[in-house]
Design an enzyme around this catalytic site. Structure first.
Site, short mmCIF file in Angstrom:
data_model
loop_
_atom_site.label_atom_id
_atom_site.label_comp_id
_atom_site.label_asym_id
_atom_site.label_seq_id
_atom_site.Cartn_x
_atom_site.Cartn_y
_atom_site.Cartn_z
N GLU A 76 -3.79 6.51 18.80
CA GLU A 76 -4.50 5.35 18.23
C GLU A 76 -3.81 4.07 18.69
O GLU A 76 -2.65 3.83 18.38
CB GLU A 76 -4.47 5.47 16.70
CG GLU A 76 -5.23 4.40 15.97
CD GLU A 76 -5.29 4.66 14.47
OE1 GLU A 76 -5.43 5.83 14.05
OE2 GLU A 76 -5.17 3.68 13.71
N ARG A 102 -0.03 5.69 16.28
CA ARG A 102 0.14 7.04 15.75
C ARG A 102 -0.59 8.06 16.62
O ARG A 102 -1.51 7.72 17.36
CB ARG A 102 -0.31 7.15 14.29
CG ARG A 102 -1.60 6.44 13.97
CD ARG A 102 -1.81 6.31 12.45
NE ARG A 102 -2.88 5.37 12.17
CZ ARG A 102 -3.18 4.87 10.98
NH1 ARG A 102 -2.49 5.23 9.92
NH2 ARG A 102 -4.17 4.01 10.83
N ARG A 136 -9.40 -6.56 13.11
CA ARG A 136 -8.51 -5.83 14.01
C ARG A 136 -9.28 -4.61 14.50
O ARG A 136 -9.96 -3.94 13.71
CB ARG A 136 -7.27 -5.42 13.21
CG ARG A 136 -6.08 -5.09 14.01
CD ARG A 136 -5.46 -6.28 14.72
NE ARG A 136 -4.42 -5.77 15.62
CZ ARG A 136 -4.21 -6.20 16.84
NH1 ARG A 136 -4.92 -7.19 17.33
NH2 ARG A 136 -3.27 -5.67 17.60
N ASP A 163 -10.08 1.22 0.77
CA ASP A 163 -9.97 2.66 1.07
C ASP A 163 -11.29 3.31 0.66
O ASP A 163 -12.10 2.72 -0.05
CB ASP A 163 -8.81 3.27 0.29
CG ASP A 163 -7.47 2.85 0.87
OD1 ASP A 163 -7.42 2.54 2.06
OD2 ASP A 163 -6.48 2.84 0.11
N TYR A 215 -10.05 -4.91 2.81
CA TYR A 215 -9.36 -3.73 3.31
C TYR A 215 -9.45 -2.63 2.25
O TYR A 215 -8.52 -2.35 1.52
CB TYR A 215 -7.92 -4.13 3.61
CG TYR A 215 -7.01 -3.11 4.26
CD1 TYR A 215 -7.45 -1.85 4.65
CD2 TYR A 215 -5.68 -3.44 4.52
CE1 TYR A 215 -6.58 -0.96 5.25
CE2 TYR A 215 -4.81 -2.56 5.12
CZ TYR A 215 -5.26 -1.32 5.48
OH TYR A 215 -4.39 -0.43 6.07
N ARG A 254 10.10 5.10 -3.08
CA ARG A 254 10.64 5.84 -4.24
C ARG A 254 12.00 6.47 -3.94
O ARG A 254 12.30 6.79 -2.79
CB ARG A 254 9.64 6.89 -4.70
CG ARG A 254 8.96 7.73 -3.63
CD ARG A 254 8.10 8.83 -4.26
NE ARG A 254 6.68 8.55 -4.28
CZ ARG A 254 5.78 9.01 -3.38
NH1 ARG A 254 6.19 9.79 -2.40
NH2 ARG A 254 4.52 8.72 -3.48
N ARG A 287 0.83 -1.21 0.00
CA ARG A 287 0.00 0.00 0.00
C ARG A 287 0.87 1.26 0.00
O ARG A 287 0.45 2.31 -0.45
CB ARG A 287 -0.88 0.04 1.27
CG ARG A 287 -1.99 -0.96 1.32
CD ARG A 287 -2.63 -1.00 2.70
NE ARG A 287 -3.15 0.27 3.16
CZ ARG A 287 -4.35 0.78 2.84
NH1 ARG A 287 -5.15 0.09 2.07
NH2 ARG A 287 -4.74 1.93 3.32
N1 UDP Z 1 3.31 0.69 7.91
C1 UDP Z 1 4.53 0.58 8.52
N2 UDP Z 1 5.07 1.67 9.12
C2 UDP Z 1 4.45 2.87 9.11
C3 UDP Z 1 3.21 2.99 8.46
C4 UDP Z 1 2.66 1.88 7.88
O1 UDP Z 1 5.11 -0.50 8.56
O2 UDP Z 1 5.00 3.84 9.68
C5 UDP Z 1 2.73 -0.53 7.31
C6 UDP Z 1 1.84 -1.28 8.28
O3 UDP Z 1 2.00 -2.67 8.02
C7 UDP Z 1 0.46 -0.83 7.90
C8 UDP Z 1 0.59 -0.72 6.39
O4 UDP Z 1 1.91 -0.21 6.20
O5 UDP Z 1 -0.53 -1.75 8.30
C9 UDP Z 1 -0.43 0.16 5.72
O6 UDP Z 1 -0.35 1.45 6.27
P1 UDP Z 1 -1.48 2.53 6.02
O7 UDP Z 1 -0.99 3.84 6.56
O8 UDP Z 1 -1.87 2.47 4.59
O9 UDP Z 1 -2.65 1.95 6.92
P2 UDP Z 1 -4.03 2.53 7.46
O10 UDP Z 1 -3.92 4.02 7.49
O11 UDP Z 1 -5.09 1.98 6.55
O12 UDP Z 1 -4.10 1.94 8.83
#
Ligand code: UDP
Length: 385
Positions: free
Chosen positions: A318, A291, A259, A368, A366, A175, A171
């Protein structure tokens, strides 16, 4: 009264479906077991700040039709998501890009970053990544994996990275440019004034009842040429169900795994700028939350109505949590085991001609927000064909 559709769940999927079906001349009624509409995109204004009650939602899409569609219900600002990751006292830009690599290894050029990552990839010796750990190691090497992925992912999902599907990490962009935009999509923003207004507009003129639990309140009754659903003295020819599909079928093939999350919000009236960014991730395993969101920065620290800088701030920590019955299910856990169980439910659902399933929970996916809208618009088209 006889309705065409009972829509279970006033989230984005249900609201788009109800709106489009009503436009096409069908009669719809919406129920939701929460005491408000908008599902997990619900925002609530407090002290001039639109608080994302169920976690950060940033709208982004590559789907032009979906982008044009949402413009009808809200004006979007030019917010671009550039989260920062904190690992101990170290701060890194996300997603994984030249700013991240430069900080990680004190290097300056893409060639230097590529060389280090290539070396670490070889050391990891992963041929065909079959799980999240292997995928992350083969994409970004050991250092990025250890500091920015492993801890965050394991607390987010409550299991080892080796037991998680590779797609989750795909996801995130990766880059070799100095570009901190978390998404690759050409369209991105936050609706001015929050998300709840979008759902309010979608549901305008449609009867909506909150605090109504489908399982407790609605029953299916046989009629001469099939079945109808009955609630509150009204009957419904069809149901769109956006709740958990396993719950709909009384867990007959066993429960699917989800989850959950737990949010702790703090109002800080004397602090104008807590963390300088809307999203800061805490990537260490030892920190119990994943976060901290500082909501005002989704709208640049200004009141969206007056344009005035907001005094004070609101932050939300969170915490990921193991989902148990009665808790809010936020994420389906789309690993092989659960997907196989879901497939059984899907087959059962296909036999039920008077029930449609939709959304993250009904389709166990999952999704968006943009994908939710796309799926709902597609379901409407199919239904009307
Ligand atoms: N992820 C990570 N480190 C980060 C942010 C995300 O390893 O700092 C990984 C983690 O496995 C997460 C996935 O990337 O479940 C997808 O992150 P995203 O921010 O897309 O998740 P969401 O906002 O949907 O919870």
């Amino acid at each position: 009264m006889q309705f065409d559709y009972l829509i279970v769940g006033a989230g984005l999927y249900g609201a788009v479906f109800a709106h489009e079906m009503t436009k096409a001349g069908k009669t719809c009624c919406v129920i939701d077991r929460r005491d408000h509409i908008a599902g997990n995109i619900y925002t609530e204004k407090k002290n001039g700040i639109n608080v994302h009650k169920y976690g950060a939602h940033i709208f982004h899409t590559s789907d032009r039709e979906v982008w044009e569609y949402v413009q009808k219900f809200a004006q979007f600002n030019h917010y671009i998501n550039c989260p920062v990751a904190r690992y101990g006292s170290e701060l890194y830009n996300l997603p994984f890009n030249m700013n991240t690599f430069s900080k990680m290894w004190n290097i300056q050029t893409p060639a230097q970053a590529m060389e280090i990552i290539e070396r670490q990839r070889k050391e990891a010796a992963v041929e065909n990544p079959s799980n999240l750990e292997e995928q992350a190691l083969s994409l970004a090497g050991r250092d990025v994996y250890t500091k920015l992925i492993k801890g965050y992912t394991e607390k987010q999902w409550g299991r080892d990275c080796k037991e998680l599907p590779a797609f989750i990490i795909k996801r995130l962009p990766f880059r070799f440019t100095f570009d901190n935009n978390y998404f690759n999509d050409p369209y991105q923003g936050i609706p001015v004034g929050g998300y709840t207004g979008i759902v309010e507009k979608l549901l305008e003129g449609i009867p909506v009842y909150t605090g109504v639990d489908f399982k407790k309140a609605v029953r299916e009754v046989p009629v001469e040429d099939g079945n109808v659903f009955e609630w509150n003295g009204d009957t419904f020819a069809k149901v769109l169900y956006t709740g958990m599909i396993d719950e709909f079928f009384d867990d007959c093939y066993g429960p699917l795994e989800y989850r959950s999350l737990h949010f702790e919000s703090e109002e800080l009236p004397d602090v104008d700028n807590f963390q300088g960014n809307a999203v800061v991730n805490y990537t260490e395993r030892e920190v119990p939350f994943t976060r901290i969101i500082e909501h005002k920065f989704f709208e640049f620290g200004k009141d969206s109505e007056t344009g005035e800088p907001i005094k004070g701030t609101i932050i939300t920590r969170e915490y990921p949590a193991t989902w148990e019955k009665g808790m809010e299910p936020y994420y389906p856990v789309n690993n092989e085991k659960n997907d196989a169980v879901y497939e059984k439910y899907r087959a059962l659902a296909a036999e039920k001609k008077n029930v449609l399933f939709g959304g993250r929970l009904g389709l166990y996916k999952y999704f968006d927000m943009d994908k939710v809208i796309r799926a709902s618009l597609d379901a409407v088209r199919e239904e009307l064909a």
